[in-house]
Design a protein around this motif. Structure first.
Motif, mmCIF file in Angstrom:
data_model
loop_
_atom_site.group_PDB
_atom_site.id
_atom_site.type_symbol
_atom_site.label_atom_id
_atom_site.label_comp_id
_atom_site.label_asym_id
_atom_site.label_seq_id
_atom_site.Cartn_x
_atom_site.Cartn_y
_atom_site.Cartn_z
ATOM 1 N N ILE A 1 3.435 -14.976 -7.668
ATOM 2 C CA ILE A 1 2.981 -14.822 -6.288
ATOM 3 C C ILE A 1 2.006 -15.961 -6.022
ATOM 4 N N ASP A 2 2.075 -16.546 -4.837
ATOM 5 C CA ASP A 2 1.159 -17.624 -4.479
ATOM 6 C C ASP A 2 -0.285 -17.136 -4.585
ATOM 7 N N ARG A 3 -1.178 -17.988 -5.110
ATOM 8 C CA ARG A 3 -2.567 -17.598 -5.320
ATOM 9 C C ARG A 3 -3.263 -17.171 -4.031
ATOM 10 N N SER A 4 -3.006 -17.880 -2.945
ATOM 11 C CA SER A 4 -3.655 -17.498 -1.687
ATOM 12 C C SER A 4 -3.141 -16.144 -1.194
ATOM 13 N N HIS A 5 -1.868 -15.869 -1.440
ATOM 14 C CA HIS A 5 -1.306 -14.565 -1.070
ATOM 15 C C HIS A 5 -1.945 -13.464 -1.921
ATOM 16 N N MET A 6 -2.157 -13.757 -3.205
ATOM 17 C CA MET A 6 -2.803 -12.780 -4.096
ATOM 18 C C MET A 6 -4.205 -12.466 -3.591
ATOM 19 N N GLY A 7 -4.924 -13.473 -3.138
ATOM 20 C CA GLY A 7 -6.253 -13.246 -2.591
ATOM 21 C C GLY A 7 -6.215 -12.330 -1.385
ATOM 22 N N LYS A 8 -5.236 -12.521 -0.533
ATOM 23 C CA LYS A 8 -5.091 -11.675 0.653
ATOM 24 C C LYS A 8 -4.713 -10.248 0.267
ATOM 25 N N ILE A 9 -3.916 -10.097 -0.773
ATOM 26 C CA ILE A 9 -3.571 -8.759 -1.267
ATOM 27 C C ILE A 9 -4.838 -8.070 -1.768
ATOM 28 N N GLU A 10 -5.630 -8.777 -2.572
ATOM 29 C CA GLU A 10 -6.850 -8.179 -3.123
ATOM 30 C C GLU A 10 -7.858 -7.820 -2.035
ATOM 31 N N ARG A 11 -7.860 -8.548 -0.944
ATOM 32 C CA ARG A 11 -8.790 -8.241 0.159
ATOM 33 C C ARG A 11 -8.214 -7.224 1.139
ATOM 34 N N GLY A 12 -6.995 -6.768 0.900
ATOM 35 C CA GLY A 12 -6.375 -5.790 1.784
ATOM 36 C C GLY A 12 -5.897 -6.380 3.094
ATOM 37 N N GLU A 13 -5.629 -7.669 3.105
ATOM 38 C CA GLU A 13 -5.199 -8.360 4.316
ATOM 39 C C GLU A 13 -3.682 -8.472 4.431
ATOM 40 N N ARG A 14 -2.962 -8.049 3.428
ATOM 41 C CA ARG A 14 -1.505 -8.116 3.422
ATOM 42 C C ARG A 14 -0.910 -6.747 3.154
ATOM 43 N N ASN A 15 0.137 -6.428 3.892
ATOM 44 C CA ASN A 15 0.894 -5.205 3.645
ATOM 45 C C ASN A 15 1.890 -5.537 2.538
ATOM 46 N N VAL A 16 1.448 -5.364 1.315
ATOM 47 C CA VAL A 16 2.183 -5.811 0.127
ATOM 48 C C VAL A 16 3.476 -5.002 -0.054
ATOM 49 N N THR A 17 4.546 -5.701 -0.429
ATOM 50 C CA THR A 17 5.826 -5.032 -0.650
ATOM 51 C C THR A 17 5.842 -4.349 -2.016
ATOM 52 N N PHE A 18 6.754 -3.410 -2.161
ATOM 53 C CA PHE A 18 6.870 -2.733 -3.454
ATOM 54 C C PHE A 18 7.243 -3.725 -4.552
ATOM 55 N N LEU A 19 8.103 -4.680 -4.242
ATOM 56 C CA LEU A 19 8.489 -5.663 -5.261
ATOM 57 C C LEU A 19 7.277 -6.450 -5.754
ATOM 58 N N ASN A 20 6.373 -6.792 -4.855
ATOM 59 C CA ASN A 20 5.163 -7.492 -5.283
ATOM 60 C C ASN A 20 4.232 -6.576 -6.058
ATOM 61 N N ILE A 21 4.158 -5.310 -5.677
ATOM 62 C CA ILE A 21 3.364 -4.352 -6.463
ATOM 63 C C ILE A 21 3.927 -4.275 -7.882
ATOM 64 N N ALA A 22 5.247 -4.234 -8.004
ATOM 65 C CA ALA A 22 5.885 -4.169 -9.321
ATOM 66 C C ALA A 22 5.601 -5.437 -10.124
ATOM 67 N N ARG A 23 5.645 -6.597 -9.489
ATOM 68 C CA ARG A 23 5.346 -7.860 -10.188
ATOM 69 C C ARG A 23 3.893 -7.892 -10.660
#
Length: 81
Positions: A41-63
């Motif tokens: 996963i792109d590092r900037s996207h990971m940062g947004k996931i950790e800050r709750g700024e992205r509605n993360v997909t199940f596939l990304n949760i699994a990864r």
């Protein structure tokens, strides 16, 4: 069905999931970049996931879970979901 945006996350599920990911990442002494690379996963996207700024997909949760050596359900339980 209308798409759910981050702005509609009234119970803070995305923020709580992001906090659970961050806590596990720090527990494993991984940098955000290390986790992002391991989860493909792109590092900037990971940062947004950790800050709750992205509605993360199940596939990304699994990864992310695979990279953190846990089950996706563990992350959800840690987030109180």
């Amino acid at each position: 069905m209308p798409r759910v945006s981050v702005n509609q996350d009234k119970d803070q599920s995305l923020v709580r999931l992001g906090a659970a990911v961050r806590a596990r990442r720090k527990q494993m002494n991984y940098s955000q970049e290390t986790l992002a690379d391991a989860a493909e996963i792109d590092r900037s996207h990971m940062g947004k996931i950790e800050r709750g700024e992205r509605n993360v997909t199940f596939l990304n949760i699994a990864r992310i879970a695979r990279a953190l050596e846990c089950k996706p359900s563990d992350l959800l339980v840690d987030a109180g979901l």
